[in-house]
Design an enzyme around this catalytic site. Structure first.
Site, PDB file in Angstrom:
ATOM      1  N   ARG A   1      -7.323 -12.977   4.948  1.00 24.29           N
ATOM      2  CA  ARG A   1      -7.316 -12.093   6.119  1.00 24.29           C
ATOM      3  C   ARG A   1      -7.031 -12.946   7.351  1.00 24.29           C
ATOM      4  O   ARG A   1      -7.557 -14.060   7.492  1.00 24.29           O
ATOM      5  CB  ARG A   1      -8.666 -11.386   6.296  1.00 24.29           C
ATOM      6  CG  ARG A   1      -8.902 -10.215   5.330  1.00 24.29           C
ATOM      7  CD  ARG A   1      -7.977  -9.017   5.602  1.00 24.29           C
ATOM      8  NE  ARG A   1      -8.203  -7.910   4.694  1.00 24.29           N
ATOM      9  CZ  ARG A   1      -7.539  -7.691   3.564  1.00 24.29           C
ATOM     10  NH1 ARG A   1      -6.599  -8.531   3.168  1.00 24.29           N
ATOM     11  NH2 ARG A   1      -7.795  -6.628   2.830  1.00 24.29           N
TER      12      ARG A   1
ATOM     13  N   GLU B   1      -1.848  -8.854  13.049  1.00 20.85           N
ATOM     14  CA  GLU B   1      -0.745  -8.330  12.232  1.00 20.85           C
ATOM     15  C   GLU B   1      -0.554  -6.820  12.331  1.00 20.85           C
ATOM     16  O   GLU B   1       0.542  -6.308  12.084  1.00 20.85           O
ATOM     17  CB  GLU B   1      -0.928  -8.724  10.757  1.00 20.85           C
ATOM     18  CG  GLU B   1      -2.105  -8.032  10.066  1.00 20.85           C
ATOM     19  CD  GLU B   1      -2.214  -8.398   8.586  1.00 20.85           C
ATOM     20  OE1 GLU B   1      -2.234  -9.589   8.266  1.00 20.85           O
ATOM     21  OE2 GLU B   1      -2.301  -7.465   7.770  1.00 20.85           O
TER      22      GLU B   1
HETATM   23  P1  NAD Z   1     -13.551 -11.991  -4.630  1.00 19.59           P
HETATM   24  O1  NAD Z   1     -14.621 -11.081  -4.123  1.00 19.59           O
HETATM   25  O2  NAD Z   1     -13.320 -12.113  -6.091  1.00 19.59           O
HETATM   26  O3  NAD Z   1     -13.785 -13.472  -4.046  1.00 19.59           O
HETATM   27  C1  NAD Z   1     -14.182 -13.728  -2.735  1.00 19.59           C
HETATM   28  C2  NAD Z   1     -15.039 -14.976  -2.774  1.00 19.59           C
HETATM   29  O4  NAD Z   1     -15.322 -15.347  -1.427  1.00 19.59           O
HETATM   30  C3  NAD Z   1     -16.390 -14.742  -3.480  1.00 19.59           C
HETATM   31  O5  NAD Z   1     -16.578 -15.722  -4.489  1.00 19.59           O
HETATM   32  C4  NAD Z   1     -17.400 -14.906  -2.361  1.00 19.59           C
HETATM   33  O6  NAD Z   1     -18.629 -15.460  -2.790  1.00 19.59           O
HETATM   34  C5  NAD Z   1     -16.662 -15.850  -1.427  1.00 19.59           C
HETATM   35  N1  NAD Z   1     -17.215 -15.907  -0.085  1.00 19.59           N
HETATM   36  C6  NAD Z   1     -17.935 -14.978   0.582  1.00 19.59           C
HETATM   37  N2  NAD Z   1     -18.316 -15.472   1.780  1.00 19.59           N
HETATM   38  C7  NAD Z   1     -17.832 -16.748   1.867  1.00 19.59           C
HETATM   39  C8  NAD Z   1     -17.900 -17.774   2.839  1.00 19.59           C
HETATM   40  N3  NAD Z   1     -18.598 -17.600   3.982  1.00 19.59           N
HETATM   41  N4  NAD Z   1     -17.279 -18.946   2.593  1.00 19.59           N
HETATM   42  C9  NAD Z   1     -16.606 -19.140   1.420  1.00 19.59           C
HETATM   43  N5  NAD Z   1     -16.519 -18.202   0.455  1.00 19.59           N
HETATM   44  C10 NAD Z   1     -17.115 -17.021   0.675  1.00 19.59           C
HETATM   45  O7  NAD Z   1     -12.227 -11.525  -3.873  1.00 19.59           O
HETATM   46  P2  NAD Z   1     -10.709 -11.812  -4.300  1.00 19.59           P
HETATM   47  O8  NAD Z   1     -10.213 -10.688  -5.133  1.00 19.59           O
HETATM   48  O9  NAD Z   1     -10.576 -13.198  -4.772  1.00 19.59           O
HETATM   49  O10 NAD Z   1     -10.001 -11.653  -2.864  1.00 19.59           O
HETATM   50  C11 NAD Z   1     -10.181 -12.626  -1.839  1.00 19.59           C
HETATM   51  C12 NAD Z   1      -9.621 -12.080  -0.542  1.00 19.59           C
HETATM   52  O11 NAD Z   1      -8.197 -11.924  -0.680  1.00 19.59           O
HETATM   53  C13 NAD Z   1     -10.104 -10.650  -0.184  1.00 19.59           C
HETATM   54  O12 NAD Z   1     -11.285 -10.733   0.592  1.00 19.59           O
HETATM   55  C14 NAD Z   1      -8.975 -10.068   0.599  1.00 19.59           C
HETATM   56  O13 NAD Z   1      -9.242 -10.192   1.970  1.00 19.59           O
HETATM   57  C15 NAD Z   1      -7.765 -10.952   0.253  1.00 19.59           C
HETATM   58  N6  NAD Z   1      -6.640 -10.211  -0.335  1.00 19.59           N
HETATM   59  C16 NAD Z   1      -5.400 -10.362   0.211  1.00 19.59           C
HETATM   60  C17 NAD Z   1      -4.308  -9.708  -0.331  1.00 19.59           C
HETATM   61  C18 NAD Z   1      -2.907  -9.875   0.228  1.00 19.59           C
HETATM   62  O14 NAD Z   1      -2.009  -9.082  -0.112  1.00 19.59           O
HETATM   63  N7  NAD Z   1      -2.658 -10.870   1.058  1.00 19.59           N
HETATM   64  C19 NAD Z   1      -4.490  -8.890  -1.435  1.00 19.59           C
HETATM   65  C20 NAD Z   1      -5.776  -8.774  -2.003  1.00 19.59           C
HETATM   66  C21 NAD Z   1      -6.847  -9.437  -1.447  1.00 19.59           C
END
Ligand code: NAD
Length: 332
Positions: free
Chosen positions: A233, A262
């Site tokens: 994000r 964005e």
């Molecule tokens: P997920 O929930 O599997 O993983 C997120 C991880 O972040 C978890 O392990 C959580 O413990 C960790 N986390 C929470 N707070 C944190 C902190 N303060 N510091 C470090 N780590 C922390 O999610 P995911 O499916 O791996 O997705 C990750 C991110 O990718 C989503 O939050 C979303 O914003 C983004 N995303 C982007 C797109 C895109 O098209 N660019 C698409 C899907 C998801």
């Protein structure tokens, strides 16, 4: 159900409309983003379906609730743009697509890393113009370098895995460590990760705790010439601080699929217009910055999965079934 689909592009309609009709639901597609000004468009609907840059704050939710709306469907995983407390108070159910294809996002993160390193985006243009010089195209071996993952959930692990297979040392920081990542790399403190990584890839959600996690102070801790990748994000990075670090050379490469501001530009064709965002325009001038407009999720597989989960979410909602897709405000 009748659902108003906001921020709809022709490809959303292509993937969603027919399967929804087959399931007995009427989807009406609006190109507009959901905002306080456009919420009225959903007046005669049972639900709305939104994407990453729709603004689902308390004011918008109040307008939706006043018009009898019961269901908010997110066709994405992140829900940082939704006021969950207000939704709960107003009796609006919120359901998302938790994982439509973590592979798609991880593969895109990898594409950004490899492109930036080996500068294939620049080589493509050079060769087309008859410039076969290698000057300025030197990269580094991924093998033997260190990649740090902030957030080691599904996408973090899937991005780390191929880098580990290429011989990269993998570090991770996550307040909730997971067994799956421990098999790929080593957990460290955030400070150690920042100090030791040649590549830093962000995969945590945007929350008050992670907003501007990459800023002037944290950038002081990194190696000179570090590569920063953000497919998570935009708000995770203070963009102005990042630009300062690019100008000084502290940061050597930046790959962004997401950007703080964005919502005003991504997903639109503005090629004939004067773009007013000077920060974004400064960013695109750097030869070592590669920006894509939130396209990491965008594969056929992911679009089909978004459709399938969205339809399941409607069915679960109608049947009063709770599921892993339901999003609720955290109780304090
Ligand atoms: P997920 O929930 O599997 O993983 C997120 C991880 O972040 C978890 O392990 C959580 O413990 C960790 N986390 C929470 N707070 C944190 C902190 N303060 N510091 C470090 N780590 C922390 O999610 P995911 O499916 O791996 O997705 C990750 C991110 O990718 C989503 O939050 C979303 O914003 C983004 N995303 C982007 C797109 C895109 O098209 N660019 C698409 C899907 C998801």
């Amino acid at each position: 159900m009748r659902i108003a689909v906001f921020s709809a592009k022709p490809y959303d309609e292509r993937f969603l409309k027919a399967p929804a009709a087959d399931a007995g639901h009427e989807l009406v597609f609006f190109a507009e983003r959901l905002t306080a000004a456009t919420a009225i468009l959903a007046a005669d609907f049972d639900g709305v379906c939104v994407f990453v840059n729709d603004q689902v704050d308390a004011a918008v939710l109040r307008t939706l609730a006043k018009n009898g709306l019961r269901l908010l469907l997110l066709r994405c995983a992140g829900f940082n743009n939704v006021d969950l407390v207000a939704a709960e108070e107003l009796g609006i159910g919120v359901r998302r697509v938790p994982a439509y294809s973590p592979y798609a996002v991880a593969e895109h993160a990898l594409a950004l890393i490899l492109t930036l390193n080996r500068k294939t985006h620049r080589a493509f243009n050079r060769v087309r113009e008859g410039n076969f010089s290698l000057e300025g195209l030197v990269g580094f071996d991924i093998h033997g370098s260190t990649a740090g993952f902030i957030g080691t959930g599904k996408i973090g692990c899937l991005t780390a895995e191929p880098l580990a297979a290429m011989g990269c040392r993998v570090l991770g920081y996550d307040p909730y460590p997971a067994e799956s990542f421990s098999k790929i790399g080593k957990y460290t403190s955030l400070e150690t990760l920042l100090a030791e990584s040649d590549i830093i890839s962000l995969h945590c959600p945007l929350t008050p705790a992670t907003r501007h996690l990459i800023n002037r102070e944290t950038l002081k801790l990194t190696k000179t010439g570090v590569m920063i990748i953000n497919t998570s994000r935009g708000g995770l990075i203070n963009t102005e601080d990042l630009i300062e670090a690019l100008k000084s050379g502290k940061v050597g490469y930046v790959g962004l699929d997401v950007y703080e501001q964005e919502a005003d530009v991504f997903f639109e064709d503005l090629s004939g217009e004067i773009i007013q965002d000077d920060v974004l325009q400064r960013l695109v001038t750097f030869p070592n910055v590669l920006i894509t407009s939130h396209q990491a999720f965008f594969t056929e597989t992911a679009m089909r999965n978004i459709t399938a989960t969205t339809l399941e979410n409607i069915e679960d909602f109608l049947a009063g079934r709770s599921s892993a897709s339901e999003v609720k405000a955290k109780k304090s």
